[in-house]
Design an enzyme around this catalytic site. Structure first.
Site, PDB file in Angstrom:
ATOM      1  N   GLU A  24      -5.971  -1.450 -16.819  1.00 50.25           N
ATOM      2  CA  GLU A  24      -6.592  -1.986 -15.596  1.00 50.25           C
ATOM      3  C   GLU A  24      -7.464  -0.935 -14.924  1.00 50.25           C
ATOM      4  O   GLU A  24      -8.596  -1.215 -14.525  1.00 50.25           O
ATOM      5  CB  GLU A  24      -5.518  -2.493 -14.615  1.00 50.25           C
ATOM      6  CG  GLU A  24      -4.885  -3.797 -15.055  1.00 50.25           C
ATOM      7  CD  GLU A  24      -4.335  -4.647 -13.890  1.00 50.25           C
ATOM      8  OE1 GLU A  24      -4.929  -4.658 -12.797  1.00 50.25           O
ATOM      9  OE2 GLU A  24      -3.299  -5.309 -14.102  1.00 50.25           O
ATOM     10  N   SER A  79      -9.491 -17.232 -23.529  1.00 48.88           N
ATOM     11  CA  SER A  79      -8.593 -17.659 -22.455  1.00 48.88           C
ATOM     12  C   SER A  79      -8.807 -19.133 -22.166  1.00 48.88           C
ATOM     13  O   SER A  79      -9.952 -19.606 -22.129  1.00 48.88           O
ATOM     14  CB  SER A  79      -8.884 -16.856 -21.175  1.00 48.88           C
ATOM     15  OG  SER A  79      -8.274 -17.474 -20.057  1.00 48.88           O
ATOM     16  N   ASP A 112       2.584  -3.740 -10.036  1.00 47.81           N
ATOM     17  CA  ASP A 112       2.488  -5.054 -10.682  1.00 47.81           C
ATOM     18  C   ASP A 112       2.972  -5.025 -12.127  1.00 47.81           C
ATOM     19  O   ASP A 112       3.737  -5.886 -12.568  1.00 47.81           O
ATOM     20  CB  ASP A 112       1.029  -5.535 -10.672  1.00 47.81           C
ATOM     21  CG  ASP A 112       0.420  -5.503  -9.293  1.00 47.81           C
ATOM     22  OD1 ASP A 112       1.170  -5.296  -8.319  1.00 47.81           O
ATOM     23  OD2 ASP A 112      -0.811  -5.673  -9.193  1.00 47.81           O
ATOM     24  N   HIS A 148       0.834  -1.209   0.000  1.00 45.92           N
ATOM     25  CA  HIS A 148       0.000   0.000   0.000  1.00 45.92           C
ATOM     26  C   HIS A 148       0.868   1.259   0.000  1.00 45.92           C
ATOM     27  O   HIS A 148       0.461   2.305   0.487  1.00 45.92           O
ATOM     28  CB  HIS A 148      -0.980  -0.001   1.183  1.00 45.92           C
ATOM     29  CG  HIS A 148      -2.094  -1.005   1.007  1.00 45.92           C
ATOM     30  ND1 HIS A 148      -3.212  -0.747   0.262  1.00 45.92           N
ATOM     31  CD2 HIS A 148      -2.224  -2.279   1.453  1.00 45.92           C
ATOM     32  CE1 HIS A 148      -4.012  -1.811   0.271  1.00 45.92           C
ATOM     33  NE2 HIS A 148      -3.430  -2.755   0.978  1.00 45.92           N
ATOM     34  N   SER A 151      -2.055 -11.941 -11.270  1.00 49.44           N
ATOM     35  CA  SER A 151      -2.404 -12.570 -12.550  1.00 49.44           C
ATOM     36  C   SER A 151      -2.940 -11.514 -13.513  1.00 49.44           C
ATOM     37  O   SER A 151      -2.810 -11.663 -14.727  1.00 49.44           O
ATOM     38  CB  SER A 151      -3.451 -13.667 -12.347  1.00 49.44           C
ATOM     39  OG  SER A 151      -4.706 -13.114 -12.000  1.00 49.44           O
ATOM     40  N   SER A 152      -3.525 -10.440 -12.974  1.00 46.81           N
ATOM     41  CA  SER A 152      -4.100  -9.421 -13.869  1.00 46.81           C
ATOM     42  C   SER A 152      -3.002  -8.688 -14.647  1.00 46.81           C
ATOM     43  O   SER A 152      -3.133  -8.472 -15.853  1.00 46.81           O
ATOM     44  CB  SER A 152      -4.972  -8.433 -13.096  1.00 46.81           C
ATOM     45  OG  SER A 152      -4.242  -7.780 -12.083  1.00 46.81           O
TER      46      SER A 152
HETATM   47  P1  ADP Z   1      -4.557 -10.850  -9.050  1.00 45.88           P
HETATM   48  O1  ADP Z   1      -4.024  -9.862 -10.022  1.00 45.88           O
HETATM   49  O2  ADP Z   1      -3.950 -10.707  -7.702  1.00 45.88           O
HETATM   50  O3  ADP Z   1      -4.472 -12.255  -9.527  1.00 45.88           O
HETATM   51  P2  ADP Z   1      -6.981  -9.459  -9.666  1.00 45.88           P
HETATM   52  O4  ADP Z   1      -8.329  -9.471  -9.056  1.00 45.88           O
HETATM   53  O5  ADP Z   1      -6.264  -8.165  -9.793  1.00 45.88           O
HETATM   54  O6  ADP Z   1      -6.108 -10.522  -8.842  1.00 45.88           O
HETATM   55  O7  ADP Z   1      -7.025 -10.079 -11.112  1.00 45.88           O
HETATM   56  C1  ADP Z   1      -7.658 -11.305 -11.351  1.00 45.88           C
HETATM   57  C2  ADP Z   1      -8.541 -11.155 -12.575  1.00 45.88           C
HETATM   58  O8  ADP Z   1      -7.726 -11.025 -13.758  1.00 45.88           O
HETATM   59  C3  ADP Z   1      -9.394 -12.366 -12.848  1.00 45.88           C
HETATM   60  O9  ADP Z   1     -10.595 -12.319 -12.089  1.00 45.88           O
HETATM   61  C4  ADP Z   1      -9.659 -12.230 -14.331  1.00 45.88           C
HETATM   62  O10 ADP Z   1     -10.648 -11.253 -14.586  1.00 45.88           O
HETATM   63  C5  ADP Z   1      -8.341 -11.684 -14.852  1.00 45.88           C
HETATM   64  N1  ADP Z   1      -7.438 -12.751 -15.304  1.00 45.88           N
HETATM   65  C6  ADP Z   1      -6.177 -12.985 -14.861  1.00 45.88           C
HETATM   66  N2  ADP Z   1      -5.610 -14.015 -15.531  1.00 45.88           N
HETATM   67  C7  ADP Z   1      -6.514 -14.447 -16.423  1.00 45.88           C
HETATM   68  C8  ADP Z   1      -6.547 -15.492 -17.420  1.00 45.88           C
HETATM   69  N3  ADP Z   1      -5.497 -16.297 -17.617  1.00 45.88           N
HETATM   70  N4  ADP Z   1      -7.671 -15.625 -18.159  1.00 45.88           N
HETATM   71  C9  ADP Z   1      -8.723 -14.811 -17.970  1.00 45.88           C
HETATM   72  N5  ADP Z   1      -8.772 -13.831 -17.050  1.00 45.88           N
HETATM   73  C10 ADP Z   1      -7.697 -13.634 -16.284  1.00 45.88           C
HETATM   74 MG    MG Z   2      -4.266  -7.737  -9.951  1.00 45.99          MG
END
Ligand code: ADP
Ligand code: MG
Length: 398
Positions: free
Chosen positions: A174, A79, A186, A46, A139-140
Site C-alpha cells: 500500500e 476485479s 488495517d 491516528h 477495503s484496501s
Molecule cells: P478504504 O480502505 O477505507 O476502503 P482506501 O482509499 O484506502 O479506502 O481504499 C480504497 C481503494 O482500494 C479503492 O479506491 C480501490 O483502488 C481499492 N480497492 C478496494 N477494494 C477493491 C476491489 N474489490 N476491487 C478493486 N479495487 C479495490
Molecule cells: Mg484503506
C-alpha cells in the site's frame, strides 16, 4: 424513510460466482478462493503511525480472491468491481507500475515475489470486494490481504511466512506500490483478528491482544456517510508530519512515549510552540492512547456508559484538536447521541468515511432511522448502515 443496510455477503454464493467469473476471465478454474475482512476501529484513531494503541475489529464484510498460479511469470488481475484490470510480468511490477487499484494487488505480488525469488511466480487473480470501497472500513487492506493469504497458500516458497510478515508485505504494497499512506492497523487486524473479539493493537511492536466484547446488550452500528473527501490524502500526510516534527522537538522516538500528564509542562509547551497546531495535535494523540486503554478497562468492567463516553470524547478530540472530522461525520455522531446511543465517534482517517455508534441491540433500527432523518434534514446524501459483528481473520474458503 427506507434505510440502506449493507449486509455481509453470502459466502457460498460469492465463491460460486467468483469461480465461474474466474473461468470466464481466464479460461481455467482457480486453485482456490480466499477472503480477508475489512475492519472498523472502535477507538484509537491516528495513533497507529505514532506507535500508539488502537482497538479495531474485523468485519464480517470481506474481499474475496480467486487465484491460480502460473508457471510463466505472468500476472493477470481483474476485479468484479472494476471494468479494467492489468496483465504483465511479475518482474515488471514496481512502485507506480501498474497504478490505480491494481497497484494494491500487484504490489503484494511484487513484494512477495522478492521473498519467493524474482520471476519465480506467476498468478491469475480475480477479486470481489464486499467491504464498501473508500468508506474508511479498509477495503484496501481487505484487498491486499486476500491476495497475500492466497499467495502464501499457493507458493511453496512463501508457506513459512507468518501473519506478521504477510501484514508487513501488505503495508509495503500500500505504501510503496499504491502510494497510499497507511500506518499498519488495517492489515494487522485483517490478518490477525480473533473471531468474536476486538483486537487491541500496540503499534509500537505490532503485538495484538484479543479483547472480548462484554456488552451482550449492545452492538456497534457503523454509519457509512458515503462521502470521501479528496483533500484527505494531503491532510493525512500533514498530520503525520506534524506528529513527526513534534516527537523530534520533544526528543522522543514517537508520541507514544509522551505521558499525558506532561502536556501542561512548560518545556513541552515550549518545544511545541514553533510547530503549527503542534499542541492540539499532540494532545489528541496522547489523550487518544489513554482512551484506548481506558476503554479496554471499561469493557472488562462491562461498563457500557463509560465505553460510550470514551468514544464520544475521542470524537470531540478528533474534531477539535486533530481537525479531521467533517460535517457529515459530526451529523452522524450528534444524531446517534441524540437518539440515545451511549457513545459515537468518527472512525478511520476522517474527512468522510464512516462513524461508529454504541447502540443497545433493541434500539439499532430506531437509532439508524434517527441518523438517516438527520442526514435528510441537512440535505445530505442518505447514509448506509452496517451491523458490525467482531469476526475472524483472512483465510482460505475453498
Ligand atoms: P478504504 O480502505 O477505507 O476502503 P482506501 O482509499 O484506502 O479506502 O481504499 C480504497 C481503494 O482500494 C479503492 O479506491 C480501490 O483502488 C481499492 N480497492 C478496494 N477494494 C477493491 C476491489 N474489490 N476491487 C478493486 N479495487 C479495490
Ligand atoms: Mg484503506
Amino acid at each position: 424513510m427506507a434505510l440502506t443496510w449493507l449486509p455481509p455477503a453470502d459466502t457460498g454464493a460469492v465463491v460460486k460466482d467468483l469461480t465461474r467469473g474466474f473461468f470466464v476471465d481466464f479460461g481455467h478454474i482457480p486453485d482456490g478462493v480466499w477472503a480477508a475482512p475489512g475492519r472498523v476501529n472502535l477507538i484509537g484513531e491516528h495513533t497507529d503511525y505514532n506507535q500508539g494503541y488502537c482497538l479495531p475489529f474485523a468485519l464480517p464484510h470481506r474481499t474475496y480472491a480467486a487465484a491460480a498460479t502460473r508457471d510463466d511469470g505472468i500476472l493477470r488481475i481483474a476485479s468484479v468491481q472494476k471494468s479494467s484490470g492489468w496483465e504483465g510480468k511479475v518482474t515488471d511490477v514496481r512502485p507506480g507500475r501498474p497504478d490505480g487499484w491494481t497497484a494494491y494487488v500487484a504490489g503484494v505480488v511484487g513484494v512477495l515475489a522478492e521473498h519467493a525469488g524474482a520471476g519465480a511466480m506467476g498468478v491469475d487473480l480475480l477479486v470481489d470486494g464486499h467491504v464498501p470501497l473508500g468508506a474508511g472500513l479498509s477495503s484496501s487492506a481487505a484487498l491486499s490481504c486476500s491476495v497475500a493469504v492466497a499467495l502464501r497458500d499457493l507458493v511453496p516458497a512463501l508457506a513459512d511466512l507468518t501473519d506478521e510478515e504477510l501484514a508487513s508485505a501488505c503495508i509495503r504494497a500500500e505504501n510503496e506500490f499504491a502510494g497510499a499512506a497507511t500506518g499498519g492497523m488495517d492489515q494487522t487486524v485483517s490478518l490477525r483478528a480473533v473471531d468474536e473479539h476486538l483486537t487491541l493493537l500496540d503499534c509500537h511492536d505490532f503485538s495484538v491482544t484479543p479483547v472480548a466484547w462484554t456488552l451482550p446488550e449492545h452492538e456497534v452500528l457503523v454509519i457509512d456517510t458515503r462521502v470521501h473527501h479528496s483533500l484527505a490524502d494531503g491532510q493525512y500526510a500533514a498530520r503525520r508530519q506534524t506528529c513527526e516534527l513534534a516527537s523530534s522537538a520533544l526528543r522522543l522516538a514517537s508520541l507514544r512515549e509522551l505521558d499525558p500528564a506532561r502536556l501542561d509542562d512548560e518545556d513541552v509547551r515550549t518545544a511545541l510552540a514553533g510547530i503549527t497546531d503542534g499542541l492540539p495535535r499532540v494532545r489528541h494523540v496522547v489523550s487518544e492512547n489513554q482512551r484506548v486503554l481506558d476503554l479496554v478497562a471499561a469493557l472488562s468492567e462491562q461498563d457500557a456508559r463509560r465505553v460510550g463516553s470514551l468514544m464520544t470524547a475521542s470524537h470531540r478530540s478528533l474534531r477539535d484538536d486533530y481537525e479531521v472530522s467533517c460535517h457529515e461525520l459530526d451529523v452522524a455522531v450528534e444524531a446517534a447521541l441524540e437518539a440515545g446511543a451511549p457513545g459515537a465517534r468518527m472512525t478511520g482517517g476522517g474527512f468522510g468515511g464512516s462513524a461508529v455508534a454504541l447502540v443497545r441491540r433493541d434500539a439499532v433500527e430506531r437509532v439508524a432511522a434517527e441518523i438517516a432523518r438527520a442526514f435528510d434534514q441537512e440535505r445530505l446524501q442518505a447514509p448506509a448502515f452496517l451491523a458490525a459483528v467482531p469476526s475472524g481473520p483472512a483465510g482460505r474458503l475453498r
